[in-house]
Write a protein that holds these residues in place. Structure first.
Motif, PDB file in Angstrom:
ATOM      1  N   SER A 135      10.413  21.815  29.606  1.00 33.40           N
ATOM      2  CA  SER A 135       9.662  22.030  28.452  1.00 33.40           C
ATOM      3  C   SER A 135       8.212  21.697  28.666  1.00 33.40           C
ATOM      4  O   SER A 135       7.806  20.502  29.223  1.00 33.40           O
ATOM      5  CB  SER A 135      10.302  21.534  27.162  1.00 33.40           C
ATOM      6  N   ILE A 136       7.152  22.314  27.983  1.00 32.45           N
ATOM      7  CA  ILE A 136       5.819  21.944  27.934  1.00 32.45           C
ATOM      8  C   ILE A 136       5.320  22.267  26.575  1.00 32.45           C
ATOM      9  O   ILE A 136       5.910  23.027  25.752  1.00 32.45           O
ATOM     10  CB  ILE A 136       5.038  22.893  28.971  1.00 32.45           C
ATOM     11  N   TYR A 137       4.193  21.560  26.274  1.00 30.22           N
ATOM     12  CA  TYR A 137       3.565  21.947  24.913  1.00 30.22           C
ATOM     13  C   TYR A 137       2.579  23.251  25.362  1.00 30.22           C
ATOM     14  O   TYR A 137       2.070  23.444  26.258  1.00 30.22           O
ATOM     15  CB  TYR A 137       2.555  20.543  24.394  1.00 30.22           C
ATOM     16  N   ASP A 138       2.567  24.228  24.220  1.00 33.50           N
ATOM     17  CA  ASP A 138       1.778  25.501  24.188  1.00 33.50           C
ATOM     18  C   ASP A 138       1.186  25.556  22.898  1.00 33.50           C
ATOM     19  O   ASP A 138       1.646  25.082  22.029  1.00 33.50           O
ATOM     20  CB  ASP A 138       2.874  26.423  24.970  1.00 33.50           C
ATOM     21  N   HIS A 139       0.432  26.661  22.847  1.00 35.96           N
ATOM     22  CA  HIS A 139      -0.089  26.976  21.626  1.00 35.96           C
ATOM     23  C   HIS A 139       0.859  27.692  20.518  1.00 35.96           C
ATOM     24  O   HIS A 139       0.329  27.746  19.385  1.00 35.96           O
ATOM     25  CB  HIS A 139      -1.246  27.999  21.760  1.00 35.96           C
ATOM     26  N   GLU A 140       2.009  28.202  21.293  1.00 40.00           N
ATOM     27  CA  GLU A 140       3.014  28.981  20.340  1.00 40.00           C
ATOM     28  C   GLU A 140       4.206  28.927  20.943  1.00 40.00           C
ATOM     29  O   GLU A 140       4.565  28.631  22.369  1.00 40.00           O
ATOM     30  CB  GLU A 140       2.563  30.694  20.174  1.00 40.00           C
ATOM     31  N   PRO A 141       5.125  28.899  20.274  1.00 39.66           N
ATOM     32  CA  PRO A 141       6.583  28.634  20.800  1.00 39.66           C
ATOM     33  C   PRO A 141       7.050  30.000  21.760  1.00 39.66           C
ATOM     34  O   PRO A 141       6.635  30.844  21.462  1.00 39.66           O
ATOM     35  CB  PRO A 141       7.528  28.876  19.375  1.00 39.66           C
ATOM     36  N   LYS A 142       7.656  29.628  22.779  1.00 39.31           N
ATOM     37  CA  LYS A 142       8.283  30.374  23.789  1.00 39.31           C
ATOM     38  C   LYS A 142       9.540  29.782  24.110  1.00 39.31           C
ATOM     39  O   LYS A 142       9.666  28.706  24.142  1.00 39.31           O
ATOM     40  CB  LYS A 142       7.653  30.535  24.830  1.00 39.31           C
ATOM     41  N   TYR A 143      10.674  30.768  24.343  1.00 45.14           N
ATOM     42  CA  TYR A 143      12.146  30.397  24.835  1.00 45.14           C
ATOM     43  C   TYR A 143      12.588  31.278  25.699  1.00 45.14           C
ATOM     44  O   TYR A 143      12.490  32.509  25.290  1.00 45.14           O
ATOM     45  CB  TYR A 143      12.805  29.890  23.638  1.00 45.14           C
ATOM     46  N   GLY A 144      13.704  30.901  26.843  1.00 47.25           N
ATOM     47  CA  GLY A 144      14.428  31.690  27.172  1.00 47.25           C
ATOM     48  C   GLY A 144      15.090  30.862  28.201  1.00 47.25           C
ATOM     49  O   GLY A 144      15.364  29.659  28.356  1.00 47.25           O
ATOM     50  N   LEU A 145      15.705  31.557  29.287  1.00 45.85           N
ATOM     51  CA  LEU A 145      16.717  30.854  30.103  1.00 45.85           C
ATOM     52  C   LEU A 145      16.402  31.358  31.703  1.00 45.85           C
ATOM     53  O   LEU A 145      15.847  32.522  31.960  1.00 45.85           O
ATOM     54  CB  LEU A 145      18.069  31.404  29.938  1.00 45.85           C
ATOM     55  N   ALA A 146      16.582  30.610  32.516  1.00 47.84           N
ATOM     56  CA  ALA A 146      17.012  30.850  34.182  1.00 47.84           C
ATOM     57  C   ALA A 146      18.352  30.773  34.085  1.00 47.84           C
ATOM     58  O   ALA A 146      18.925  29.693  33.831  1.00 47.84           O
ATOM     59  CB  ALA A 146      16.101  30.030  34.892  1.00 47.84           C
TER      60      ALA A 146
END
Length: 340
Positions: A135-146
């Motif tokens: 996980s990292i901080y970013d300007h907007e949420p993003k999510y997914g999987l490997a």
């Protein structure tokens, strides 16, 4: 406190970098040749396949995007289902998944918990193990999987190996991008939105298990490049696909939304990439938009031997009643797709 969805400029598979921008760039990336890499990114297939012994290979994919829905838990489920789909499209069985997370530092962490909980529940539904992540901080949420899985070397299902006279099946209704556009402008009621959310959250697991028992020659999942983009990838090399657009399964009121010019930026990128490859003169503008519409966690597009098509469709429809026969594979003509 910032709203979960308000910071996002685009979401779902509609946020994908366009195929036009990727195609040439990827060919210039240096890479090492390895005969054990049975499927890489040369054919834009759904996942990488790496042989580990005479009988078995590992199958590996990753997918993530920003939200397209207000509820973070629902978003987590959709993102996880979408990532798992690449494994299912190639006939694989997912073993474990790793979270990929970007999240704004100042956003309420309850949204993060709900998003991850949704993803974890969908991973569990897939009988797959959540093994960690990053996980990292970013300007907007993003999510997914490997996601990593296994499959038999004798049963790898590629995206571009159909055969002449095959029948094409599509397992989910089209139009989720257009529905989400309609939701944003207040044109879609709760029942229509609910139908799209259900479709995006539904795993392609059942359909994948069933197609392994039949003479399936090619399969892919319909996602960000839209129905036409993924079908062109399937047939462009050797064949032509003939599609009866009246047979395509559509989400409720999608045709009306397309008539109201609710097309997405992702759909426009898909149109620009395909250019003049697919003749569209006889197709109504609204149907054109549906054909280009980016699908988030879309269905499987299956090329199966004609004598097995009805049996496979009947099996798939037991769990996915919207699945339909939509066309056939013929000898190569001037265009990769002929639309009726």
């Amino acid at each position: 406190m910032e709203n979960f969805l308000s910071s996002c400029t685009s979401g779902g598979c509609g946020a994908k970098i366009g195929a036009k921008d990727l195609t040439g760039l990827l060919q210039e990336i240096p890479r090492k040749k390895d005969d054990r890499l049975l499927v890489g990114f040369d054919t834009a297939d759904d996942a990488a396949v790496y042989q580990i012994n005479e009988d078995q290979s590992l199958i590996s994919t990753m997918d993530f995007f920003s939200p397209m829905v207000e509820d973070p838990k629902t978003f987590g489920k959709i993102a996880a289902a979408n990532a798992l789909s690449d494994i299912y499209a190639m006939g694989g069985r997912p073993l474990y998944a790793l979270n990929i997370v970007c999240f704004p530092e100042k956003m309420d962490k309850k949204y993060l918990k709900e998003m991850l909980t949704g993803g974890a529940e969908k991973i569990e539904e897939a009988n797959t193990v959540l093994a960690g992540g990053h996980s990292i901080y970013d300007h907007e949420p993003k999510y997914g999987l490997a996601v990593t899985g296994t499959l038999s070397n004798r049963k790898i299902i590629n995206n571009n190996t159909p055969k002449e006279k095959d029948v094409l099946l599509l397992t989910k209704a089209l139009g989720v991008g257009l529905v989400q556009s309609a939701v944003r402008v207040g044109l879609a009621d709760k029942e229509i939105e609910k139908a799209a959310l259900f479709s995006m959250q539904r795993l392609n697991k059942d359909a994948s298990e069933k197609l392994k028992q039949y003479d399936v020659h090619a399969c892919t999942d319909v996602t960000g490049f839209g129905f036409l983009g993924h079908l062109v990838e399937m047939v462009e090399k050797d064949y032509t696909a003939v599609v009866d657009t009246s047979l395509l399964p559509l989400l409720p009121k999608v045709y009306y939304f397309a008539e109201e010019y609710l097309a997405t930026a992702g759909g426009q990128r898909n149109r620009e990439f395909l250019g003049k490859k697919v003749p569209l003169a006889n197709i109504a503008p609204a149907m054109q938009e549906i054909l280009f519409d980016p699908q988030t966690s879309g269905g499987l597009l299956i090329s199966v031997a004609a004598d097995k098509a009805q049996d496979l469709l009947s099996e798939i429809q037991k769990d996915d009643p919207q699945a339909q026969m939509i066309g056939e594979i013929v000898k190569k003509e001037d265009a990769p797709i002929v639309l009726l």
